[in-house]
Design an enzyme around this catalytic site. Structure first.
Site, PDB file in Angstrom:
ATOM      1  N   ASN A  44       0.855  -1.194   0.000  1.00 26.99           N
ATOM      2  CA  ASN A  44       0.000   0.000   0.000  1.00 26.99           C
ATOM      3  C   ASN A  44       0.885   1.236   0.000  1.00 26.99           C
ATOM      4  O   ASN A  44       2.103   1.136   0.008  1.00 26.99           O
ATOM      5  CB  ASN A  44      -0.963  -0.037   1.192  1.00 26.99           C
ATOM      6  CG  ASN A  44      -0.209  -0.094   2.497  1.00 26.99           C
ATOM      7  OD1 ASN A  44       0.498   0.830   2.863  1.00 26.99           O
ATOM      8  ND2 ASN A  44      -0.325  -1.227   3.198  1.00 26.99           N
TER       9      ASN A  44
ATOM     10  N   LYS B  87       8.575 -16.645 -10.754  1.00 24.73           N
ATOM     11  CA  LYS B  87       7.704 -15.649 -11.389  1.00 24.73           C
ATOM     12  C   LYS B  87       6.575 -16.347 -12.148  1.00 24.73           C
ATOM     13  O   LYS B  87       6.833 -17.294 -12.901  1.00 24.73           O
ATOM     14  CB  LYS B  87       8.565 -14.809 -12.340  1.00 24.73           C
ATOM     15  CG  LYS B  87       7.841 -13.642 -12.926  1.00 24.73           C
ATOM     16  CD  LYS B  87       8.764 -12.798 -13.778  1.00 24.73           C
ATOM     17  CE  LYS B  87       7.933 -11.812 -14.560  1.00 24.73           C
ATOM     18  NZ  LYS B  87       8.487 -11.467 -15.838  1.00 24.73           N
TER      19      LYS B  87
ATOM     20  N   ASP C 287      -4.207  -9.836  13.308  1.00 26.97           N
ATOM     21  CA  ASP C 287      -4.343  -8.435  13.739  1.00 26.97           C
ATOM     22  C   ASP C 287      -3.324  -8.219  14.860  1.00 26.97           C
ATOM     23  O   ASP C 287      -3.526  -8.652  16.002  1.00 26.97           O
ATOM     24  CB  ASP C 287      -5.774  -8.184  14.227  1.00 26.97           C
ATOM     25  CG  ASP C 287      -5.974  -6.725  14.636  1.00 26.97           C
ATOM     26  OD1 ASP C 287      -4.976  -6.037  14.938  1.00 26.97           O
ATOM     27  OD2 ASP C 287      -7.134  -6.271  14.644  1.00 26.97           O
TER      28      ASP C 287
ATOM     29  N   LYS D 288     -13.517   1.023  16.459  1.00 25.53           N
ATOM     30  CA  LYS D 288     -12.272   0.249  16.392  1.00 25.53           C
ATOM     31  C   LYS D 288     -11.538   0.272  17.733  1.00 25.53           C
ATOM     32  O   LYS D 288     -10.998  -0.720  18.178  1.00 25.53           O
ATOM     33  CB  LYS D 288     -11.396   0.875  15.309  1.00 25.53           C
ATOM     34  CG  LYS D 288     -10.437  -0.072  14.684  1.00 25.53           C
ATOM     35  CD  LYS D 288      -9.815   0.526  13.452  1.00 25.53           C
ATOM     36  CE  LYS D 288     -10.671   0.338  12.219  1.00 25.53           C
ATOM     37  NZ  LYS D 288     -10.028   0.831  10.998  1.00 25.53           N
TER      38      LYS D 288
ATOM     39  N   LYS E 204     -10.878  -3.198  19.601  1.00 26.07           N
ATOM     40  CA  LYS E 204      -9.503  -3.678  19.806  1.00 26.07           C
ATOM     41  C   LYS E 204      -9.040  -3.468  21.241  1.00 26.07           C
ATOM     42  O   LYS E 204      -7.937  -3.854  21.601  1.00 26.07           O
ATOM     43  CB  LYS E 204      -8.551  -2.968  18.844  1.00 26.07           C
ATOM     44  CG  LYS E 204      -8.857  -3.225  17.374  1.00 26.07           C
ATOM     45  CD  LYS E 204      -7.651  -3.016  16.500  1.00 26.07           C
ATOM     46  CE  LYS E 204      -8.037  -3.147  15.040  1.00 26.07           C
ATOM     47  NZ  LYS E 204      -6.920  -3.531  14.180  1.00 26.07           N
TER      48      LYS E 204
HETATM   49  O1  C5P Z   1      -8.219  -2.913  11.705  1.00 23.30           O
HETATM   50  P1  C5P Z   1      -7.560  -1.738  11.116  1.00 23.30           P
HETATM   51  O2  C5P Z   1      -6.523  -2.089  10.089  1.00 23.30           O
HETATM   52  O3  C5P Z   1      -8.442  -0.686  10.559  1.00 23.30           O
HETATM   53  O4  C5P Z   1      -6.828  -1.038  12.373  1.00 23.30           O
HETATM   54  C1  C5P Z   1      -5.781  -0.181  12.250  1.00 23.30           C
HETATM   55  C2  C5P Z   1      -4.846  -0.333  13.404  1.00 23.30           C
HETATM   56  O5  C5P Z   1      -4.586  -1.716  13.645  1.00 23.30           O
HETATM   57  C3  C5P Z   1      -3.495   0.286  13.178  1.00 23.30           C
HETATM   58  O6  C5P Z   1      -3.011   0.707  14.428  1.00 23.30           O
HETATM   59  C4  C5P Z   1      -2.665  -0.862  12.612  1.00 23.30           C
HETATM   60  O7  C5P Z   1      -1.275  -0.689  12.824  1.00 23.30           O
HETATM   61  C5  C5P Z   1      -3.224  -2.045  13.364  1.00 23.30           C
HETATM   62  N1  C5P Z   1      -3.243  -3.303  12.629  1.00 23.30           N
HETATM   63  C6  C5P Z   1      -2.434  -4.334  13.034  1.00 23.30           C
HETATM   64  N2  C5P Z   1      -2.464  -5.552  12.366  1.00 23.30           N
HETATM   65  C7  C5P Z   1      -3.290  -5.729  11.324  1.00 23.30           C
HETATM   66  C8  C5P Z   1      -4.129  -4.685  10.911  1.00 23.30           C
HETATM   67  C9  C5P Z   1      -4.069  -3.477  11.563  1.00 23.30           C
HETATM   68  O8  C5P Z   1      -1.653  -4.160  13.970  1.00 23.30           O
HETATM   69  N3  C5P Z   1      -3.301  -6.901  10.701  1.00 23.30           N
END
Ligand code: C5P
Length: 402
Positions: free
Chosen positions: A210, A289, A307, A338, A342
């Site tokens: 990204n 590839k 996550d 969120k 979390k």
């Molecule tokens: O769930 P989402 O991606 O929207 O949440 C964003 C937050 O979660 C950010 O702090 C990001 O660094 C963290 N994140 C993470 N691992 C993931 C996805 C997001 O630590 N797989």
């Protein structure tokens, strides 16, 4: 006025083409409320005039050991006394060698030797000079002596070559200096920060990533270091120099980031998840590839990534957790959902389309006491405000659990 108001910095210029960036550096420091006194070597005067630096700093520029304006010909003592920091930018290979050896044969090297304050140097030189064994030795000596070495960065060089040795941009040097001058609100507190994008391979050469630049995470690392914290930074692929003083681990994939976080987390007091972690990775990336075929479709199966923030926050002895929510709409509502889901103490919300890759950011801070909106500002400034807020929340939490 900011926290650095009335702080005094001696800005030293040595003879390199990057001296043109020092004019901007002086302006940025002054804009941040710093009192800037400039000193230049004779060689620096060949690249930029003292008149330019005088006009920007609003003060006479010193270039000579025997300047009659300094009382008792004790210029080195007079000028370095009372400084909160000395910044040498650009610092040539020759000046770095002088510092490493403790020479004092011109005004600036003498000021550096006579100082009682932190010294920050921003090297600027051709890539071969930077890579030379003598420069490597000298830089290692500066680090051993507690001198902060900022950069250099990699990129186009004035000599026409491309490589390591470019001086950092003025804004990066100013941010590091301001962090160094910042009040030590988190002394010895251990931060673990994830930053940048992740790269999820599809095959030997392709992948999913990204646009995250890592700037916000790196700025937070610098701001935390500036507040006296110890910082372990786990960064996805970025082109930024490592923040001076941080322990950095480079990773590519979310899985690698997760492993690195697991290794560090037991030693962390505060976890800040700034990384734009890929939600999905390719199931069984190909070792070679993928060849183009006549098929009208190519199917790639994606599987969810762990996550990382959610996992850290759910640990029995979880550190104080800070998350970042990048949303493209309904910012505060989604970010707060969120935060609750979390179970993190602080969620920093920003508009994805404006924050990602940009130098500026406009964020809201969401915690148990409500929402605080910060004005749009450079990421370095926003990072300091976030760290100030973390210091308040973390201090209050520590106080409560005592
Ligand atoms: O769930 P989402 O991606 O929207 O949440 C964003 C937050 O979660 C950010 O702090 C990001 O660094 C963290 N994140 C993470 N691992 C993931 C996805 C997001 O630590 N797989």
């Amino acid at each position: 006025m900011t926290e650095t108001s009335r702080k005094k910095v001696l800005l030293g210029l040595t003879g390199g083409i990057a001296a043109y960036k020092s004019a901007e550096l002086a302006r940025l420091l002054i804009q941040d409320g710093v009192d800037v006194q400039v000193a230049m070597t004779q060689a620096a005067c060949g690249f930029i005039t003292p008149a330019t630096m005088q006009a920007l700093s609003g003060k006479p520029v010193f270039t000579d050991m025997w300047d009659a304006r300094v009382a008792n010909a004790m210029g080195h003592i007079e000028l370095s006394r009372g400084m909160d920091a000395i910044i040498v930018a650009p610092a040539t290979a020759d000046f770095i060698a002088k510092l490493a050896a403790g020479h004092a044969d011109d005004l600036l090297s003498t000021l550096c030797l006579a100082r009682e304050c932190p010294l920050l140097v921003a090297p600027a030189m051709n890539r071969q000079m930077w890579g030379n064994a003598a420069t490597r030795r000298n830089v290692a000596q500066l680090l051993k002596d507690g001198i902060v070495v900022l950069g250099p960065a990699s990129g186009d060089q004035a000599c026409g070559e491309v490589g390591m040795g470019r001086m950092l941009e003025a804004a990066e040097i100013a941010a590091a200096a301001i962090a160094c001058l910042a009040p030590k609100t988190l002394p010895g507190v251990r931060f673990l920060i994830t930053a940048g994008p992740t790269f999820e391979p599809i095959d030997a050469v392709r992948g999913i990533t990204n646009r995250s630049s890592g700037k916000m995470g790196h700025a937070l690392a610098r701001a935390a270091l500036g507040a006296g914290a110890k910082v372990a930074l786990i960064s996805g692929p970025v082109t930024l120099p490592a923040p001076a003083g941080a322990e950095i681990t480079h990773v590519d994939t979310a899985a690698q980031m997760f492993e690195a976080v697991k290794r560090h987390v037991t030693r962390a007091d505060i976890f800040v998840g700034v990384a734009a972690v890929a939600d999905y990775r390719v199931d069984k990336p190909r070792r070679h590839k993928i060849k183009k075929t006549d098929e009208s479709q190519l199917q790639i199966k994606l599987v969810p990534n762990p996550d990382i923030l959610g996992w850290v926050a759910a640990q029995p002895r979880a550190p104080f957790c800070v998350g970042f929510a990048a949303e493209s709409r309904n910012l505060d509502q989604y970010a707060d959902e969120k935060r609750r889901r979390k179970k993190v103490q602080l969620m920093v919300a920003n508009l994805a389309q404006e924050a990602i890759g940009s130098d500026d950011n406009e964020v809201s801070l969401l915690d148990d006491s409500g929402t605080r909106r910060l004005a749009r500002a450079p990421k370095e400034v926003v990072a300091r405000q976030i760290v100030d807020h973390i210091a308040k929340l973390y201090g209050a939490k520590r106080h409560k659990t005592k």
